[in-house]
Design a protein around this motif. Structure first.
Motif, short mmCIF file in Angstrom:
data_model
loop_
_atom_site.label_atom_id
_atom_site.label_comp_id
_atom_site.label_asym_id
_atom_site.label_seq_id
_atom_site.Cartn_x
_atom_site.Cartn_y
_atom_site.Cartn_z
N VAL A 136 0.86 -1.18 0.00
CA VAL A 136 0.00 0.00 0.00
C VAL A 136 0.90 1.23 0.00
CG1 VAL A 136 -1.67 1.33 1.34
CG2 VAL A 136 -1.90 -1.16 1.19
N MET A 137 0.68 2.11 -0.96
CA MET A 137 1.42 3.37 -1.05
C MET A 137 0.45 4.44 -1.55
SD MET A 137 5.00 2.23 -2.87
CE MET A 137 5.61 0.54 -2.80
N PHE A 138 0.89 5.68 -1.43
CA PHE A 138 0.08 6.81 -1.87
C PHE A 138 0.95 7.77 -2.67
CE2 PHE A 138 -1.76 5.07 1.98
CZ PHE A 138 -3.10 4.88 1.61
N GLU A 139 0.33 8.46 -3.63
CA GLU A 139 1.08 9.42 -4.44
C GLU A 139 1.76 10.48 -3.57
OE1 GLU A 139 1.93 10.14 -7.47
OE2 GLU A 139 0.68 9.02 -8.88
N SER A 140 1.05 10.91 -2.55
CA SER A 140 1.51 12.02 -1.72
C SER A 140 0.85 11.96 -0.37
CB SER A 140 1.16 13.35 -2.41
OG SER A 140 -0.25 13.46 -2.52
#
Length: 202
Positions: A136-140
């Motif tokens: 799980v990651m996010f752009e910002s």
């Protein structure tokens, strides 16, 4: 690591990932995509119970796992035991593997230790090797906050150290690394990281 009770979780881990909640959405697809991009001798950091071995050759695989419970579950399933280690202490010699992979584990590394974790992964890579991080990651930070609010996941997301692509780009820039990010679904990304130069120290 004790805060997550991995030893206790080992008993139900395989059943839990089958539920494909938001954090494990497209779980088997993600593992298959990582395995397809790996090559040569593979080391798997935070390998858990070794589910990625559904898609990889055990003869060309080394698991690394800090949890005694997870290592035991792995041994029962696969007939051999992973090494005792973690992102900041991979028990392998320099330049000894072709690919470093990690799936659904990098979010246990605090943001302030992510650079050191990537340096340690680079240390064990042979020249021309690569790192594959699926999680799980996010752009910002802004996207993290927005999705947290929209999906009612504020508490769950704040309880972990989910990476942002902004932060990973910054780390890769400082270390002289080439990178590609591919989004699998709303939550999960795969980062593919390689050296730009032979200078392994960045």
């Amino acid at each position: 690591m004790e805060r997550w009770d991995f030893d206790g979780w080992a008993r139900s881990y395989d059943e839990d990932v089958e539920r494909e909640d938001w954090i494990h959405k497209d779980y088997w697809k993600v593992l298959k995509l990582v395995a397809e991009r790996a090559r040569g001798l593979v080391v798997d950091i935070g390998c858990g119970t070794g589910n990625v071995l559904r898609f990889l050759d055990p003869e060309k695989y080394i698991g690394v796992e800090p949890s005694v419970g997870m290592r035991e579950k792995f041994r029962v399933k696969h007939g051999f035991e992973p090494l005792d280690g973690h992102f900041l202490r991979i028990p392998l010699t320099d330049e000894s593997v072709d690919t470093v992979i990690t799936t659904h584990a990098f979010h246990h590394v605090p943001d302030g230790e992510k650079t050191d974790a990537i340096k340690e992964m680079l240390r064990v890579l042979k020249p021309g090797g690569k790192i594959l991080i699926a999680d799980v990651m996010f752009e910002s930070g802004e996207e993290k906050r927005r999705i947290s609010a929209e999906d009612g996941l504020k508490e769950e997301i704040e309880d972990e150290y989910f990476a942002t692509l902004e932060h990973l780009r910054e780390i890769c820039g400082k270390l002289g690394l080439r990178y590609r990010f591919g989004r699998v679904n709303r939550y999960v990304w795969i980062a593919e990281i390689e050296l730009l130069t032979p200078d392994r120290k960045g």
